[in-house]
Design an enzyme around this catalytic site. Structure first.
Site, mmCIF file in Angstrom:
data_model
loop_
_atom_site.group_PDB
_atom_site.id
_atom_site.type_symbol
_atom_site.label_atom_id
_atom_site.label_comp_id
_atom_site.label_asym_id
_atom_site.label_seq_id
_atom_site.Cartn_x
_atom_site.Cartn_y
_atom_site.Cartn_z
ATOM 1 N N ASP A 78 12.042 5.601 4.156
ATOM 2 C CA ASP A 78 11.085 4.744 5.080
ATOM 3 C C ASP A 78 11.939 4.172 6.450
ATOM 4 O OD1 ASP A 78 9.713 4.959 2.639
ATOM 5 O OD2 ASP A 78 9.709 3.239 2.088
ATOM 6 N N GLU A 88 17.385 -4.066 1.791
ATOM 7 C CA GLU A 88 16.622 -3.824 0.622
ATOM 8 C C GLU A 88 17.410 -3.704 -0.529
ATOM 9 O OE1 GLU A 88 13.290 -3.560 0.320
ATOM 10 O OE2 GLU A 88 12.333 -3.135 2.073
ATOM 11 N N ALA A 146 0.747 -1.233 -0.063
ATOM 12 C CA ALA A 146 0.161 0.022 -0.054
ATOM 13 C C ALA A 146 0.654 1.212 -0.045
ATOM 14 C CB ALA A 146 -0.894 -0.034 1.310
ATOM 15 N N GLY A 147 2.035 0.992 -0.197
ATOM 16 C CA GLY A 147 2.915 2.421 -0.005
ATOM 17 C C GLY A 147 3.252 2.877 1.390
ATOM 18 N N LEU A 148 2.931 1.926 2.552
ATOM 19 C CA LEU A 148 2.992 2.477 3.819
ATOM 20 C C LEU A 148 4.249 1.763 4.592
ATOM 21 C CD1 LEU A 148 -0.701 2.676 4.840
ATOM 22 C CD2 LEU A 148 0.614 4.478 4.017
ATOM 23 N N SER A 206 5.335 -1.333 4.914
ATOM 24 C CA SER A 206 5.256 -2.605 5.588
ATOM 25 C C SER A 206 6.720 -3.303 5.715
ATOM 26 C CB SER A 206 4.273 -3.389 5.107
ATOM 27 O OG SER A 206 4.465 -3.786 3.801
ATOM 28 N N SER A 207 7.369 -3.139 4.817
ATOM 29 C CA SER A 207 8.732 -3.829 4.726
ATOM 30 C C SER A 207 9.901 -3.214 5.719
ATOM 31 C CB SER A 207 9.447 -3.976 3.376
ATOM 32 O OG SER A 207 9.460 -2.557 2.818
#
Length: 422
Positions: free
Chosen positions: A202, A190, A152-154, A156-157
């Site tokens: 992020d 990442e 969702a672009g929030l 989570s990763s």
């Protein structure tokens, strides 16, 4: 009808910079679930309970890997991890949100990829970054669950990675690594293992979030400055239900185009470029527009910070609208469903807030900073005016800015053992 999901309980007073800050009391259901599942799986309680938030970015998209400026906020949506040490070097991981999927691997600086990737590669890659820092690598038992929406672009990763790092740090009893260093390790996972060439926004937002504040981040120096959100406002996040995956999308292509533009301009990164410099070079149209977005977006972030500090929602709304248009036209990372969401929310916000796409793009969410009294009107507008390509309503999250990643010994008062080399 519009689906609204209530945020989990979270601490409103603990500062994110301390790995051992107190966790919320009472614990939210997700935290209780990971503790219960860990106890059932291993026959003993976990020794550590960790949480790390997702984030929403108010403004500053794709500027982070260009050494620029971003203005995210940690949100009260978290990944929770119950953890404990093992006597060998294995990692046993259980993901409750993945239908109880499991993973088992040996802790290593170069672990094998899991066929199909997914959450398992995030766990393997994140813990791999710690191995060179461990005096004696310690295996881990992990149970993971959360309420940060995936795809969702929030972030989570990033939430998962910071939760893992805080848990491992607590288990070793060593707090030598601060939030910025942990964020770097999560970014390395990442970049080097998962294969997404993301910047550090992020991870740093998840590591160092502050309740009631956005966080102005200089992605070159990693300097951060909390920026108070105006009283009486709320963060409304509307999920388009168009899922996105950065590794499989054009995210890495956008980064390469930005680097190409920086080389043509003779600067270390587009953070150092100006529109006047851009006008003086010959670039392919797409590369030119990618660079124009980054240059103008950096300016918008700094101006939006000033607007927030002044409580100027009119100016903030205009900047968020300009940001969305730039992402749509110059960076080409929006999709029609997200454009529709942004337009609906911008109409509701008027001069009392703003709205734009948030996240890496190609689906996901829009963020609106709204006066709280406008929330019912926004929900009505989304119900009446939006359906996903599959005919589904928007999924709406009403969030507050919350604290960054935390971990503590569990049960409270017990001690952890081991060391991570500084």
């Amino acid at each position: 009808m519009v689906t609204s999901a209530s945020p989990s309980a979270s601490s409103s007073s603990a500062l994110s910079s301390a790995a051992s800050s107190a966790l919320p009391s009472p614990l939210p259901p997700t935290a209780e679930a990971v503790v219960r599942a860990y106890t059932e799986r291993h026959g003993t309680a976990p020794t550590v309970l960790a949480r790390a938030p997702g984030r929403v970015n108010l403004i500053g998209e794709h500027t982070d890997y260009n050494d620029g400026f971003v203005l995210p906020a940690a949100i009260d949506r978290d990944t929770w991890i119950a953890a404990g040490p093992r006597t060998d070097r294995d990692v046993d991981a259980l993901a409750l949100d993945e239908s109880g999927a499991e993973d088992r691997f040996t802790l290593s600086a170069t672990p094998p990829h899991f066929e199909g990737g997914g959450w398992r590669d995030h766990v393997r890659g994140t813990l791999a970054q710690l191995v060179p820092l461990m005096a004696q690598p310690v295996g881990l038992n992990l149970v993971i669950a959360g309420d940060v929406p995936m795809g969702a672009g929030l972030s989570s990763s990033a939430s998962l990675a910071l939760g893992l790092l805080r848990a491992a740090q607590q288990i070793t009893g060593d707090s030598a690594l601060n939030g910025k260093q942990l964020a770097r390790l999560a970014q390395q996972a990442e970049n080097r293992f998962v294969g997404c060439q993301c910047g550090i926004m992020d991870q740093l937002a998840s590591a160092e979030g502050r309740p009631g504040h956005a966080l102005l981040i200089d992605c070159r120096s990693l300097d951060t400055r909390p920026v108070s959100l105006p009283a009486g406002t709320t963060l409304l996040i509307a999920h388009s239900r168009v899922k996105r995956g950065l590794v499989d999308s054009a995210y890495n292509e956008r980064r390469a185009q930005c680097e190409q533009a920086a080389r043509a301009l003779g600067v270390p990164a587009l953070r150092d470029a100006t529109l006047e410099m851009l006008a003086g070079v010959q670039l392919e149209d797409k590369v030119f527009r990618r660079a124009r977005h980054i240059i103008t977006e950096n300016t918008r972030v700094l101006e939006a910070t000033e607007a927030l500090q002044a409580g100027d929602l009119v100016r903030l709304g205009a900047l968020m609208k300009q940001s969305h248009a730039s992402m749509r036209d110059d960076f080409e990372i929006t999709v029609p469903a997200v454009d529709q969401l942004a337009a609906l929310l911008q109409d509701v916000a008027g001069d009392q807030g703003g709205a734009r796409m948030t996240g890496g793009g190609f689906g996901g969410c829009c963020i609106a900073l709204l006066k709280k009294e406008l929330v019912p009107q926004a929900l009505e507008a989304l119900e009446r005016g939006y359906r996903s390509p599959e005919g589904l309503p928007a999924l709406v999250y009403l969030c507050e800015a919350g604290p960054g990643a935390q971990a503590q010994a569990w049960p409270v008062g017990t001690a952890a053992a081991g060391t991570i080399a500084a």
